[in-house]
Design a protein around this motif. Structure first.
Motif, mmCIF file in Angstrom:
data_model
loop_
_atom_site.group_PDB
_atom_site.id
_atom_site.type_symbol
_atom_site.label_atom_id
_atom_site.label_comp_id
_atom_site.label_asym_id
_atom_site.label_seq_id
_atom_site.Cartn_x
_atom_site.Cartn_y
_atom_site.Cartn_z
ATOM 1 N N GLY A 168 -11.001 -19.935 -28.439
ATOM 2 C CA GLY A 168 -12.182 -20.712 -28.828
ATOM 3 C C GLY A 168 -12.283 -20.789 -30.338
ATOM 4 O O GLY A 168 -13.370 -20.868 -30.912
ATOM 5 N N GLY B 21 -14.470 -23.114 -32.365
ATOM 6 C CA GLY B 21 -15.881 -23.143 -31.986
ATOM 7 C C GLY B 21 -16.784 -22.487 -33.020
ATOM 8 O O GLY B 21 -16.316 -21.991 -34.043
ATOM 9 N N GLN B 22 -18.087 -22.458 -32.688
ATOM 10 C CA GLN B 22 -19.024 -21.984 -33.707
ATOM 11 C C GLN B 22 -18.998 -20.480 -33.942
ATOM 12 O O GLN B 22 -19.133 -20.044 -35.077
ATOM 13 C CB GLN B 22 -20.440 -22.464 -33.553
ATOM 14 N N ILE B 23 -18.817 -19.687 -32.909
ATOM 15 C CA ILE B 23 -18.740 -18.233 -33.146
ATOM 16 C C ILE B 23 -17.540 -17.928 -34.050
ATOM 17 O O ILE B 23 -17.631 -17.161 -35.009
ATOM 18 C CB ILE B 23 -18.633 -17.449 -31.824
ATOM 19 N N GLU C 298 -6.723 -22.639 -28.785
ATOM 20 C CA GLU C 298 -7.727 -23.685 -28.514
ATOM 21 C C GLU C 298 -7.196 -24.601 -27.430
ATOM 22 O O GLU C 298 -6.021 -24.551 -27.072
ATOM 23 C CB GLU C 298 -8.046 -24.510 -29.786
ATOM 24 N N VAL D 122 -13.190 -15.567 -26.800
ATOM 25 C CA VAL D 122 -14.493 -16.147 -27.159
ATOM 26 C C VAL D 122 -14.689 -17.499 -26.482
ATOM 27 O O VAL D 122 -15.786 -17.848 -26.055
ATOM 28 C CB VAL D 122 -14.615 -16.295 -28.698
ATOM 29 N N GLY D 123 -13.626 -18.262 -26.376
ATOM 30 C CA GLY D 123 -13.719 -19.618 -25.832
ATOM 31 C C GLY D 123 -14.055 -19.590 -24.346
ATOM 32 O O GLY D 123 -13.468 -18.832 -23.587
ATOM 33 N N GLN E 262 -5.665 -17.040 -18.661
ATOM 34 C CA GLN E 262 -5.513 -16.162 -19.829
ATOM 35 C C GLN E 262 -5.165 -14.736 -19.397
ATOM 36 O O GLN E 262 -4.384 -14.053 -20.071
ATOM 37 C CB GLN E 262 -6.773 -16.222 -20.696
ATOM 38 N N THR F 117 -16.084 -12.249 -24.994
ATOM 39 C CA THR F 117 -17.393 -12.671 -25.506
ATOM 40 C C THR F 117 -17.891 -13.904 -24.744
ATOM 41 O O THR F 117 -19.082 -14.067 -24.531
ATOM 42 C CB THR F 117 -17.293 -12.985 -27.015
ATOM 43 N N ASN G 153 -19.119 -16.484 -22.111
ATOM 44 C CA ASN G 153 -19.966 -16.255 -20.929
ATOM 45 C C ASN G 153 -19.485 -16.968 -19.669
ATOM 46 O O ASN G 153 -18.890 -18.027 -19.777
ATOM 47 C CB ASN G 153 -21.389 -16.712 -21.250
ATOM 48 N N HIS H 87 -24.537 -8.789 -19.290
ATOM 49 C CA HIS H 87 -24.974 -9.557 -20.457
ATOM 50 C C HIS H 87 -25.650 -10.824 -19.938
ATOM 51 O O HIS H 87 -25.044 -11.883 -19.845
ATOM 52 C CB HIS H 87 -23.793 -9.905 -21.360
HETATM 53 P P1 NAX Z 1 -18.465 -23.403 -28.860
HETATM 54 O O1 NAX Z 1 -18.650 -24.366 -27.754
HETATM 55 O O2 NAX Z 1 -18.882 -23.736 -30.232
HETATM 56 O O3 NAX Z 1 -16.923 -22.992 -28.940
HETATM 57 C C1 NAX Z 1 -16.158 -22.673 -27.819
HETATM 58 C C2 NAX Z 1 -14.751 -23.103 -28.108
HETATM 59 O O4 NAX Z 1 -13.929 -22.656 -27.034
HETATM 60 C C3 NAX Z 1 -14.586 -24.617 -28.209
HETATM 61 O O5 NAX Z 1 -13.982 -24.937 -29.448
HETATM 62 C C4 NAX Z 1 -13.674 -24.941 -27.033
HETATM 63 O O6 NAX Z 1 -12.768 -25.995 -27.323
HETATM 64 C C5 NAX Z 1 -12.942 -23.612 -26.847
HETATM 65 N N1 NAX Z 1 -12.315 -23.450 -25.539
HETATM 66 C C6 NAX Z 1 -12.763 -23.909 -24.339
HETATM 67 N N2 NAX Z 1 -11.869 -23.627 -23.381
HETATM 68 C C7 NAX Z 1 -10.859 -22.951 -23.975
HETATM 69 C C8 NAX Z 1 -9.640 -22.405 -23.501
HETATM 70 N N3 NAX Z 1 -9.281 -22.509 -22.216
HETATM 71 N N4 NAX Z 1 -8.837 -21.795 -24.398
HETATM 72 C C9 NAX Z 1 -9.177 -21.708 -25.684
HETATM 73 N N5 NAX Z 1 -10.311 -22.226 -26.197
HETATM 74 C C10 NAX Z 1 -11.144 -22.842 -25.349
HETATM 75 O O7 NAX Z 1 -19.138 -22.043 -28.339
HETATM 76 P P2 NAX Z 1 -19.558 -20.756 -29.170
HETATM 77 O O8 NAX Z 1 -20.927 -20.932 -29.662
HETATM 78 O O9 NAX Z 1 -18.475 -20.403 -30.123
HETATM 79 O O10 NAX Z 1 -19.641 -19.687 -27.977
HETATM 80 C C11 NAX Z 1 -18.496 -19.254 -27.272
HETATM 81 C C12 NAX Z 1 -18.884 -18.462 -26.049
HETATM 82 O O11 NAX Z 1 -19.601 -17.281 -26.400
HETATM 83 C C13 NAX Z 1 -19.799 -19.206 -25.064
HETATM 84 O O12 NAX Z 1 -19.341 -18.960 -23.748
HETATM 85 C C14 NAX Z 1 -21.125 -18.531 -25.276
HETATM 86 O O13 NAX Z 1 -21.944 -18.632 -24.126
HETATM 87 C C15 NAX Z 1 -20.706 -17.123 -25.543
HETATM 88 N N6 NAX Z 1 -21.685 -16.244 -26.184
HETATM 89 C C16 NAX Z 1 -21.647 -14.941 -25.840
HETATM 90 C C17 NAX Z 1 -22.503 -14.007 -26.400
HETATM 91 C C18 NAX Z 1 -22.416 -12.587 -26.014
HETATM 92 O O14 NAX Z 1 -23.212 -11.791 -26.540
HETATM 93 N N7 NAX Z 1 -21.534 -12.140 -25.121
HETATM 94 C C19 NAX Z 1 -23.536 -14.430 -27.370
HETATM 95 C C20 NAX Z 1 -23.228 -15.732 -28.034
HETATM 96 C C21 NAX Z 1 -22.646 -16.779 -27.129
HETATM 97 O O15 NAX Z 1 -23.691 -17.357 -26.390
#
Ligand code: NAX
Length: 327
Positions: free
Chosen positions: A11, A14-16, A41, A86-87, A111, A128, A130, A186
């Protein structure tokens, strides 16, 4: 010279990761040990990821030996020592929970299989994305050659949120607080436990002395903080999630501070009555790269019922992904 630690991050565009990658690269994770970044990605996001790599280059971080990007987990995960997953597929309007689980199931089965095939034997995998606990379970079940203890999920952000809510309530520094625990999933059912937490060595729940505040303010504020951030910022928490991801992995590799513990979602060994194998949050200490679940804590009836409710949700999620054939 020291061999670089190979760190996979998914990911990555993405934003994280826009926070996380820069924290890792600047040394918040492993200090000045040389690192190699392996960034995964999906194909349509590779161009944006190239832009992120340009910015990493432009920071001229001295510890970053190499950066590789790609959309094939079998290539990106080759030989990795640490993997931060993270993604994930976010829940969209109108999406049922089953849809969310199957969309993420596809990601985390693939993965898990790739890690099983090509990661270093000692790989530590932290999820990370969800639903983090169940995604970690799916990845682990699809990586049968990697010991289950090498799969964790992130509840450190919830832990940190609980620290600050308690510190602000009591008008103390977060440094005064120890022995904080997040139990369970979580999710909104998580249980932040003040009955075992200490403030300057004194019991936190006794200092607060207000069960109504604990039940009606503290717990929901911590558990629903993610939604409050979205409401305020228009985007989900990113910098704080990145910070928590770094802290969890750093403590898992380098150890927890003497005399304290942290919250980590780890495969249950049956401790505290949590069914074996569920990836549930516990108080953990880490030494020499191995975590242990803190034993022997007392749980009052209130805590017991809260933990049971969150664990029941994890059981439901496990049943759902079992029925979907993902594990
Ligand atoms: P974003 O949507 O900004 O970024 C996610 C990225 O993952 C995107 O760039 C997408 O292209 C990429 N992605 C999707 N499928 C993929 C794959 N098969 N292989 C590689 N990359 C892939 O989300 P972001 O805000 O960065 O959050 C990422 C994840 O963290 C979400 O699932 C979010 O719910 C989760 N979180 C978890 C938290 C925790 O405490 N455990 C808190 C923060 C966040 O909500």
């Amino acid at each position: 010279t020291e061999a670089p630690v190979k760190i996979a991050v998914t990911g990555a565009a993405g934003q994280i990761c826009y926070s996380l990658l820069f924290r890792i690269a600047s040394g918040s994770l492993l200090g000045d040990r040389p690192i190699e970044l392996r960034l995964l990605e999906i194909t349509p996001a590779l161009k944006a990821l190239e832009g992120v790599v340009m910015e990493l280059d432009d920071c001229a971080f001295g510890n970053v030996v190499n950066i590789e990007i790609g959309d094939d987990p079998k290539k990106v995960f080759d030989g990795v020592n640490l993997a931060m997953l993270v993604g994930a597929m976010p829940r969209k309007a109108g999406m049922e929970r089953g849809d969310l689980l199957s969309a993420n199931g596809a990601i985390f089965t693939a993965q898990g299989k790739a890690l099983n095939e090509v990661a270093a034997d000692d790989v530590k995998v932290l999820v990370t994305g969800n639903p983090a606990n169940t995604n970690a379970l799916i990845a682990s079940k699809n990586a049968p050659d990697i010991p289950v203890e090498q799969f964790n999920a992130l509840t450190r952000l919830d832990h940190n949120r609980a620290l600050t809510q308690l510190a602000q309530k009591l008008g103390v520094s977060v440094n005064a607080i120890s022995h904080m625990t997040i139990w369970g999933n979580h999710s909104a059912t998580q249980y932040p436990d003040l009955f075992n937490a200490l403030v300057d060595g004194k019991n936190a729940a006794e200092l607060v002395d207000d069960q109504a505040w604990i039940e009606s303010t503290f717990i929901p504020t911590v558990a629903k903080r993610g939604a409050a951030i979205i409401e305020a910022r228009g985007l989900s928490s990113a910098a704080s999630a990145a910070n928590a991801t770094v802290e969890h992995m750093r403590d898992w590799v380098l150890g927890t501070p003497e005399g304290d513990w942290v919250s980590m979602a780890v495969p249950s060994d049956g401790s505290y009555g949590v069914p074996e194998g569920l990836i549930s949050s516990f108080p953990c200490t880490v030494k020499d790269g191995k975590y242990e679940i803190v034993q022997g804590l007392e749980l009052n009836d209130f805590s017991r019922s809260k933990i049971d409710a969150s664990v029941a949700e994890l059981v439901d999620e496990r049943n759902a992904v079992t029925e979907l054939g993902l594990i």
